[in-house]
Write a protein that holds these residues in place. Structure first.
Motif, PDB file in Angstrom:
ATOM      1  N   TRP C 427       6.455  -6.229   6.702  1.00 23.35           N
ATOM      2  CA  TRP C 427       5.991  -7.200   5.709  1.00 23.35           C
ATOM      3  C   TRP C 427       4.472  -7.323   5.741  1.00 23.35           C
ATOM      4  O   TRP C 427       3.817  -7.358   4.701  1.00 23.35           O
ATOM      5  N   VAL C 428       3.933  -7.374   6.951  1.00 20.95           N
ATOM      6  CA  VAL C 428       2.482  -7.516   7.069  1.00 20.95           C
ATOM      7  C   VAL C 428       1.796  -6.307   6.442  1.00 20.95           C
ATOM      8  O   VAL C 428       0.856  -6.447   5.654  1.00 20.95           O
ATOM      9  N   VAL C 429       2.300  -5.108   6.741  1.00 22.73           N
ATOM     10  CA  VAL C 429       1.708  -3.898   6.169  1.00 22.73           C
ATOM     11  C   VAL C 429       1.830  -3.950   4.650  1.00 22.73           C
ATOM     12  O   VAL C 429       0.865  -3.736   3.910  1.00 22.73           O
ATOM     13  N   PHE C 430       3.024  -4.276   4.193  1.00 21.10           N
ATOM     14  CA  PHE C 430       3.313  -4.380   2.767  1.00 21.10           C
ATOM     15  C   PHE C 430       2.342  -5.342   2.099  1.00 21.10           C
ATOM     16  O   PHE C 430       1.746  -5.064   1.061  1.00 21.10           O
ATOM     17  N   PHE C 431       2.157  -6.486   2.756  1.00 23.34           N
ATOM     18  CA  PHE C 431       1.313  -7.530   2.188  1.00 23.34           C
ATOM     19  C   PHE C 431      -0.153  -7.100   2.134  1.00 23.34           C
ATOM     20  O   PHE C 431      -0.824  -7.249   1.118  1.00 23.34           O
ATOM     21  N   VAL C 432      -0.613  -6.561   3.254  1.00 23.61           N
ATOM     22  CA  VAL C 432      -2.022  -6.191   3.318  1.00 23.61           C
ATOM     23  C   VAL C 432      -2.306  -5.046   2.348  1.00 23.61           C
ATOM     24  O   VAL C 432      -3.333  -5.044   1.658  1.00 23.61           O
ATOM     25  N   VAL C 433      -1.395  -4.100   2.245  1.00 23.67           N
ATOM     26  CA  VAL C 433      -1.605  -2.985   1.313  1.00 23.67           C
ATOM     27  C   VAL C 433      -1.699  -3.516  -0.110  1.00 23.67           C
ATOM     28  O   VAL C 433      -2.626  -3.186  -0.851  1.00 23.67           O
ATOM     29  N   SER C 434      -0.769  -4.398  -0.486  1.00 26.37           N
ATOM     30  CA  SER C 434      -0.798  -4.843  -1.871  1.00 26.37           C
ATOM     31  C   SER C 434      -2.010  -5.723  -2.132  1.00 26.37           C
ATOM     32  O   SER C 434      -2.539  -5.765  -3.220  1.00 26.37           O
ATOM     33  N   VAL C 447       4.286   0.683  -6.304  1.00 24.74           N
ATOM     34  CA  VAL C 447       5.721   0.900  -6.182  1.00 24.74           C
ATOM     35  C   VAL C 447       5.981   2.094  -5.272  1.00 24.74           C
ATOM     36  O   VAL C 447       6.832   2.055  -4.380  1.00 24.74           O
ATOM     37  N   LEU C 448       5.198   3.165  -5.495  1.00 20.77           N
ATOM     38  CA  LEU C 448       5.401   4.365  -4.687  1.00 20.77           C
ATOM     39  C   LEU C 448       5.143   4.095  -3.216  1.00 20.77           C
ATOM     40  O   LEU C 448       5.941   4.466  -2.354  1.00 20.77           O
ATOM     41  N   VAL C 449       4.007   3.430  -2.934  1.00 26.07           N
ATOM     42  CA  VAL C 449       3.673   3.174  -1.528  1.00 26.07           C
ATOM     43  C   VAL C 449       4.733   2.281  -0.899  1.00 26.07           C
ATOM     44  O   VAL C 449       5.249   2.561   0.187  1.00 26.07           O
ATOM     45  N   ASN C 450       5.090   1.203  -1.587  1.00 24.64           N
ATOM     46  CA  ASN C 450       6.059   0.275  -1.007  1.00 24.64           C
ATOM     47  C   ASN C 450       7.400   0.948  -0.763  1.00 24.64           C
ATOM     48  O   ASN C 450       7.965   0.855   0.316  1.00 24.64           O
ATOM     49  N   LEU C 451       7.895   1.631  -1.801  1.00 23.00           N
ATOM     50  CA  LEU C 451       9.244   2.159  -1.692  1.00 23.00           C
ATOM     51  C   LEU C 451       9.317   3.362  -0.770  1.00 23.00           C
ATOM     52  O   LEU C 451      10.176   3.441   0.095  1.00 23.00           O
ATOM     53  N   TRP C 452       8.415   4.290  -0.978  1.00 19.41           N
ATOM     54  CA  TRP C 452       8.530   5.536  -0.222  1.00 19.41           C
ATOM     55  C   TRP C 452       7.938   5.424   1.167  1.00 19.41           C
ATOM     56  O   TRP C 452       8.544   5.873   2.138  1.00 19.41           O
ATOM     57  N   VAL C 453       6.743   4.848   1.254  1.00 18.57           N
ATOM     58  CA  VAL C 453       6.100   4.834   2.570  1.00 18.57           C
ATOM     59  C   VAL C 453       6.672   3.711   3.435  1.00 18.57           C
ATOM     60  O   VAL C 453       7.130   3.948   4.549  1.00 18.57           O
ATOM     61  N   ILE C 454       6.675   2.481   2.906  1.00 22.55           N
ATOM     62  CA  ILE C 454       7.044   1.362   3.772  1.00 22.55           C
ATOM     63  C   ILE C 454       8.567   1.278   3.930  1.00 22.55           C
ATOM     64  O   ILE C 454       9.077   1.257   5.044  1.00 22.55           O
ATOM     65  N   PHE C 455       9.291   1.239   2.815  1.00 26.38           N
ATOM     66  CA  PHE C 455      10.738   1.046   2.943  1.00 26.38           C
ATOM     67  C   PHE C 455      11.442   2.290   3.480  1.00 26.38           C
ATOM     68  O   PHE C 455      12.136   2.236   4.487  1.00 26.38           O
TER      69      PHE C 455
END
Lengths: 417, 278, 673
Positions: C427-434, C447-455
């Motif tokens: 979540w922290v990574v997700f949050f800071v990236v966005s 969307v790409l970063v969240n779905l493919w990289v993080i999730f």
């Protein structure tokens, strides 16, 4: 001074620091994660409050109609989508009680005014409860409706009096900001970042300086270290450089993290209000900030280590250093006044001068002679601290942790005796 | 044979397993059984890490056993830990004193906290102060005392509530000769008073001098249990050091040589050796 | 026994003179010093702005006209008008703009004709005030000039109307007047009630920390904890005594500080708002004291727990800052407008008390809801005490062994315990990236970063790191055929229910500013073609979010939390939080519950993927294409909700019930031999 030895010792200090949770968490993780998350929390809170405020339906009780010629006003009030006129509240005698109990937000009544020759003039009187947000908002909504109504009514009247629009407008007043969005961003950044840089460098030096002196004594590694073949001054120099490094890194990392997070969160907020703002700092400010952070770290590192070195435990060390940390705020507050600039006088006040120097640099003002003086003053302080440290190191009983763990006791017994 | 009705401490098949990132799964105590009796000094002899401290910590209810049971004065260590702690005093190098209390306050605190009758607390504190010669520095704060003084206060606080069972876990570690001798003397006196004493050490000479019965612990297992003479008889060695080494070597031999060797003399040590009350 | 322990604790605290000095005495001295300096700086600033002489110039094609007006404005009789004092100095210059740029002019008055950008009639003259927003002086010069010019305009208007025969001044028409009925006590109560709880928490935290920092963690560090644990006192006694000491010192420090503030107010160093009038009756005071009890207990218990889980004084310090925020933020609840005691807030620890305190001081006290607020905070404090007692029984306090069996074995057995921590990290990574790169990435990039990289990346990382069984973790099993029609019926039904829920949430819980909703809708679909929308917003989330949340997260939680319903709720809450914006959390969490139930019910992840895809497709595509229009605020008709309930029920019944079938426990050696 044997720099090879100092290098070895310095690397050891840094390595064990990076494996130490307190230092990593305070210096690195907090700046990276805390600011964005805290700013997000604030932003969410603001959205929430705004949502609640927008969403209130103001419950009004209306006492009697306005004069017949102005019956439109009541219709407008009734027609407002977030105003509900309580038709059921028929009995005016209980309204006051309902207002006090929060069941009504405001009571509106119309009072005829006998003003000059104007027929049917009246006043809209609103009773509200200033202690309640929704009541304040109800009043505000009614006020806006009345203002708009007045403007419209006057416009209508003007036509019948044959006053054209240009005449009755007289003139239009507009404001035009000639500052660039970067200028405004720099104004904000200059004030915030200079403040934070100083505090964060102090905070960054805080734990390492206590840990590497009092902490070592508590873990009984102090004596181990003093028995290695390196000279005492090499050991202390390595420790000092390590504290300075962490202080600088903590300060700069914090500032960078804050700048990015602020940009990301504040900008959309301001853009919603049609205010352009750009967060960037002049290129020349970077070396000035770096120099300022370095000078500060050198000073805080030396001062804090001198105090903490007497303590026997981490806790005692912290108690010794905490007041210094608090005192740092005073010059910062003084240096953060917007109109006070670097000059011969102000450049002589330690810490405050660096705050001003960094603020000016971010705002694109570079008074080189005073920047030089500021750095010179700070370095003079650093040298004074180092000389004092050298004096202290000469005392054997200091190494053994005497003087009741207090710098002040030492000063009383040895320096002023 | 053993008079079981007199046993004040009973340990049966006690086990404790730790999981440590660097050492892996450690059976610190692996099926220990022994009894102790009033007026007896029972010695646990073993190298560092043999499982002595873990055993004693389980007896003092600070740690929970992974298996087996034990009781002190008839109170089960798992079911009634508070009663167990009321009836024992625990002394070890890792039980420090509060630095900001005075010597007298320390003793008084531990007397009260262990449930000594309130009206007799002052009298008891006086007794202990007299007995250990603490009087002259009883008002001094613990962090200002020398290590010898601290040791005396520590012993005084251990027996503050006059418990029937006393556990001394490596009590002489870090003490100089004089203080170590003083400690041995105190333990002898306590034995004379009829206390049950469990004494752990890795110092042979102390165990030789003090203990009525000795249990040799190695890798969490009890290799031998008996009086010094009995152990000497089994091993044929005179000095305890040699006796100890003999047992350890044979134990290692069993492990290393896949149960070949004189296993009969050693295996399940407690069963093989006579277990007698003093 | 608790009494002996308690006295002992206090005695030790007071003998630690240096800490007491720093923590109690130093603030007493420094506090007024800071206030003094802040006041000094503020007064200087405002005096400076008032006494400054502002440089201005007049230019433009109608400069002569502008000059007249400005002169009138500066000669205006400001008596009786709410206009800040200022003196102006006119600069005669040809290059006014560059002077303004250089800071030698503070404001430039430009008289000109209207241009199309001004959006006024062409024959209306315009006065433009040019200033620099980056300078305090320039902003002030503009504001003060503007006030004066507006006053002049009002006068000119009145004279125009009067000349045409209008009988009165324009501001005498349809007058707005308002009267405040709130008593001074109520207003003071609203202010005091808001600040009291945060202030008390602040003092309790800093005062109690003097004891807590040194309490369990300090005893651990000094080795006295083992001594204490081998005495006959019970864990509960120890916890109670320490809690008592923390509360006593915390309260004492609080009182000293309050007395201190009282003294400074008396000395005139601190100013109180003039309208502040406090009238508290005995009954109010008693209830107030009653309210502070659970608060003080809870703060004390939290500090003690913190001390119990820290291994040293230093470690305690690390955790203290987050704890500080965790307590202070909810205590601000009373500042939120419109939050009333008689609502769900009463059930929230601390926040409930904060709101109750304000209600009490404003005279809106309500016994039942007040009792709920008391109870919720009290219960939270009690739970914390239980945790502390458990922490004291933890063997890791005493032994050096750093791990228990599961941690030692690691692998799949450890995964359930650590899965939550990992998702917090994601979540922290997700949050800071966005936050940091959101703008640069654009919607598709994010969307790409969240779905493919993080999730997906995070899921693969966890599966590999813990050596998880892929099939079992992701529930890659074939569902019963009935699951498919169940999804087809269920997904639209649930979506309709979600719309209804959103309406309810919006009305009662988190009203969303409409502007925010609009901008969200725009940002989501801005310049994206239909096929891209389908790929980025429906297909990819349908597959990848399911893998992360209903696969990895849910499987871990089901083992960790034992109770399936709890796992469903927690996984859904986390899924909701990953949609950052406050107003999206609740609807997303609702979808999370539904999807997790689908997985638990069918024993397979594939129906959940289809469901998620359908949900997003139906939520976005028809509206985007303009096929139907649903006002999210208004919702849909009652008939639709009724149909949705029927559909959801049918769907639930059709899904083969496999909820009893938990994945088998990984084989491990038993704990005890």
């Amino acid at each position: 001074m044997n720099w090879t030895q100092i290098g070895i010792l310095y690397r050891r200090e840094l390595r064990s620091a990076l494996r130490e949770r307190t230092i990593v968490v305070n210096g690195i993780l907090i700046p990276i994660f805390m600011y964005p998350i805290m700013l997000w929390a604030v932003f969410t809170g603001m959205t929430f409050v705004q949502g609640i405020n927008d969403g209130f339906v103001s419950r009004l009780a209306v006492d009697g109609p306005p004069p017949a010629a102005h019956s439109m006003l009541l219709d407008t009030i009734r027609g407002h989508e977030r105003i509900q006129v309580r038709e059921d509240a028929a009995d005016p005698s209980v309204w006051d009680a309902q207002l006090a109990a929060g069941e009504l937000d405001a009571i509106v009544s119309f009072r005829p005014i006998d003003a000059g020759a104007l027929d049917d003039n009246f006043a809209v009187a609103v009773l509200y409860d200033r202690a309640e947000e929704r009541s304040r908002q109800a009043r505000e909504r009614v006020r806006r409706l009345v203002d708009d109504y007045r403007t419209d009514w006057i416009a209508g009247r003007a036509e019948s009096l044959d006053v054209d629009e240009a005449e009755r407008t007289v003139f239009v007043l507009v404001g035009e900001n000639v500052s660039s969005s970067e200028d405004i961003g720099q104004l904000l950044l200059g004030q915030m970042l200079s403040f934070f840089l100083v505090i964060m460098v102090a905070l960054g030096c805080f734990i390492p300086s206590v840990d590497t002196t009092a902490g070592e004594r508590e873990r009984s590694t102090w004596e181990t270290l003093m028995t290695v073949s390196a000279s005492r001054s090499s050991i202390v120099t390595a420790k000092y450089l390590y504290v300075v490094t962490l202080g600088m890194v903590a300060g700069l990392l914090n500032v960078v993290a804050m700048m990015i997070s602020m940009g990301a969160i504040v900008r959309p907020l301001l853009q919603a209000n049609d205010e352009a703002i750009a967060f960037s700092i002049p290129l020349m400010a970077a070396p000035v900030m770096l120099a300022g952070a370095t000078a500060l770290a050198l000073f805080f590192g030396a001062a804090m280590m001198i105090l903490a070195a007497f303590a026997r435990s981490f806790k005692d060390g912290q108690a010794m250093v905490t007041p210094v940390y608090w005192l740092v705020f005073i010059p910062i507050l003084l240096g953060d006044q917007t109109d006070v600039n670097l000059s011969l006088g102000t450049a002589l006040i330690p810490i405050a001068n660096i705050t001003m120097m960094i603020r000016d640099a971010i705002q694109g003002v570079f008074l080189w002679q005073w920047i030089g003086l500021t750095l010179a003053v700070t370095m003079a302080l650093v040298v004074a601290c180092l000389l004092l440290a050298r004096q202290i190191l000469k005392f054997e009983d200091f190494l053994m942790g005497s003087f009741d763990g207090s710098f002040w006791r030492f000063a009383k017994e040895k320096l002023f005796a | 044979m053993t008079d079981m009705s007199q046993a004040t401490v009973r340990v049966s098949d006690l086990r404790k397993t730790f999981y440590d990132e660097s050492r892996g799964e450690v059976h610190a105590v692996d099926g220990l059984s022994f009894d102790c009796h009033p007026g007896e000094v029972f010695g646990l002899l073993g190298a560092n890490g043999a499982g002595k401290t873990t055993t004693l910590r389980m007896l003092s209810t600070v740690l929970k056993p992974s298996g087996g049971t034990a009781s002190v004065m008839g109170h089960d260590i798992e079911r009634d830990p508070e009663a167990v702690r009321r009836s024992l005093g625990f002394y070890s190098a890792s039980t420090a004193l509060y630095p900001r209390l005075t010597a007298r306050e320390t003793i008084e605190f531990f007397t009260r906290i262990n449930g000594y009758p309130a009206e007799r607390v002052q009298q008891r504190v006086e007794e202990l102060v007299d007995r250990f010669g603490i009087a002259e520095y009883q008002k001094g704060r613990v962090d200002k005392l020398s290590s010898g003084m601290k040791q005396k206060v520590s012993i005084a606080r251990t027996m503050a509530h006059d418990p029937p069972v006393l556990i001394f876990d490596e009590p002489t570690v870090g003490l100089d000769v004089m203080n170590a001798l003083a400690m041995v003397k105190v333990i002898r006196e306590l034995k004379e008073e009829g206390k049950t004493i469990i004494f752990s050490s890795h110092i042979m000479s102390e165990v030789e001098k003090l203990c009525d019965r000795i249990g040799i612990v190695h890798r969490g297992k009890l290799l031998a249990l008996g009086t010094l003479d009995e152990l000497r008889a089994v091993t044929g060695e005179h000095y305890l050091e040699d006796v100890f080494l003999d047992y350890v070597k044979r134990a290692e031999g069993i492990v290393g040589e896949a149960e070949i060797g004189p296993a009969g003399a050693l295996h399940a040590a407690g069963d093989e050796l006579p277990d007698r009350s003093p | 026994m608790t009494g002996t322990l308690f006295r002992n604790e206090l005695r030790m605290v007071f003998r630690d003179t240096r800490t007491v000095l720093i923590a109690v005495v130093a603030p007493l001295v420094l506090f007024p010093l800071f206030i003094f300096i802040t006041n000094f700086v503020e007064e200087r600033e405002s005096a400076r702005l008032d006494s400054a002489t502002y440089e201005f110039a007049v230019t433009g094609e109608r400069s002569a006209w502008a000059d007249d007006i400005v002169r009138t404005a500066l000669n205006l009789d400001t008596a009786g008008l709410a206009i800040a004092p200022a003196s102006f100095d006119r600069v005669m210059t040809q290059n006014a703009d560059s002077l303004l740029e250089a800071g030698d002019l503070h404001v430039l008055v430009v008289g000109r004709d209207a241009v199309p950008g001004d959006s006024v009639a062409a024959d209306v003259p315009v006065l433009e005030l040019r200033f620099r927003a980056s300078s305090d002086f320039s902003r002030n010069a503009r504001n003060r000039m503007e006030e004066r010019l507006l006053a002049v305009r009002t006068q000119l208007r009145d004279s125009v109307f009067q000349a045409a025969g209008f009988p009165v001044a324009l501001d005498e028409v349809v007058v707005f007047e308002s009267d405040n009925v709130a008593s001074a006590e109520k207003e003071a109560g609203s202010f005091l009630g808001g600040v009291l709880v945060p202030f008390l928490i602040l003092l309790m935290l800093s005062g109690g920390s003097i004891v807590a920092a040194d309490s369990i963690s300090g005893e651990k560090e000094r080795g006295t904890l083992e001594t204490l644990l081998t005495t006959a006192s019970s864990r509960r006694d120890i916890v109670n005594a320490k809690l008592g000491a923390i509360m006593a010192v915390g309260l004492a420090v609080g009182l000293v500080n309050i007395a201190n503030i009282g003294v400074y107010i008396g000395l005139g160093i601190l100013d109180l708002p003039e309208t502040l009038r406090i009238g508290i009756g005995v009954d109010t005071l008693l209830i107030l004291l009653l309210l502070t009890i659970p608060l003080v207990v809870m703060v004390g218990a939290a500090l003690l727990l913190l001390s119990g889980v820290s291994n040293s004084y230093k470690e305690y310090q690390i955790y203290f800052l987050p704890l500080f925020l965790v307590f202070l933020l909810p205590s601000m609840a009373a500042f939120l407008p419109g939050v009333e005691l008689s609502s769900a807030i009463a059930f929230v620890p601390i926040s409930g008390l904060a709101v109750a305190t304000r209600a009490l001081l404003m005279g809106d006290w309500h016994w039942i809801w007040g009792a709920i607020a008391l109870g919720s905070t009290g219960a939270a404090g009690w739970l914390l005490l239980q945790r502390t007692e458990a922490a004291l029984s933890n063997e890791r306090l005493i032994t050096s062994a750093g791990a228990d069996e599961v941690e030692f074995r690691g692998g799949a057995a450890l995964f359930p315990r650590e899965v939550l921590t990992w998702f917090v990290g994601f979540w922290v990574v997700f949050f800071v990236v966005s936050l940091w790169f959101g703008e640069a990435l654009g919607v598709r990039g994010q969307v790409l970063v969240n779905l493919w990289v993080i999730f997906l990346g995070g899921s693969i990382l966890l599966i590999r790191r813990y050596g998880l069984d892929v099939r079992e973790t992701l529930q890659l099993y074939a569902p019963h055929w009935r699951a498919w029609p169940a999804v087809i019926i269920g997904a639209p039904s649930a979506l309709v229910l979600a719309i209804g829920l959103f309406g309810l949430v919006n009305r009662y819980l988190f009203p969303v500013p409409e502007s925010l909703l609009e901008s969200f809708g725009q940002s989501l679909t801005a310049d994206i073609s239909l096929w891209q929308l389908i790929i980025f917003v429906t297909i990819m989330p349908g597959v990848l979010e399911e893998i992360a949340f209903r696969g990895v997260l849910l499987s871990g939680l089901r083992k960790h939390l034992k109770k399936p319903w709890l796992a469903v709720l927690v996984s859904a809450a986390i899924f909701g939080v990953f949609h950052v914006s406050l107003f999206r959390i609740v609807p997303t969490a609702f979808l999370g519950v539904v999807l997790a139930l689908v997985v638990v019910r069918t024993g397979s992840i594939f129906p959940a993927m289809l469901w998620h895809f359908l949900n997003n497709f139906l939520a976005v595509v028809p509206q985007e294409m303009g096929w139907i229009v649903i006002d999210q605020m208004e919702g849909v008709g009652t008939v639709w909700y009724a149909l949705a309930v029927v559909g959801a029920t049918a769907s639930w019944l059709m899904m083969a019930n496999r909820s009893g079938q938990l994945p088998p426990e990984p084989a491990g050696r038993p704990t005890k031999p």
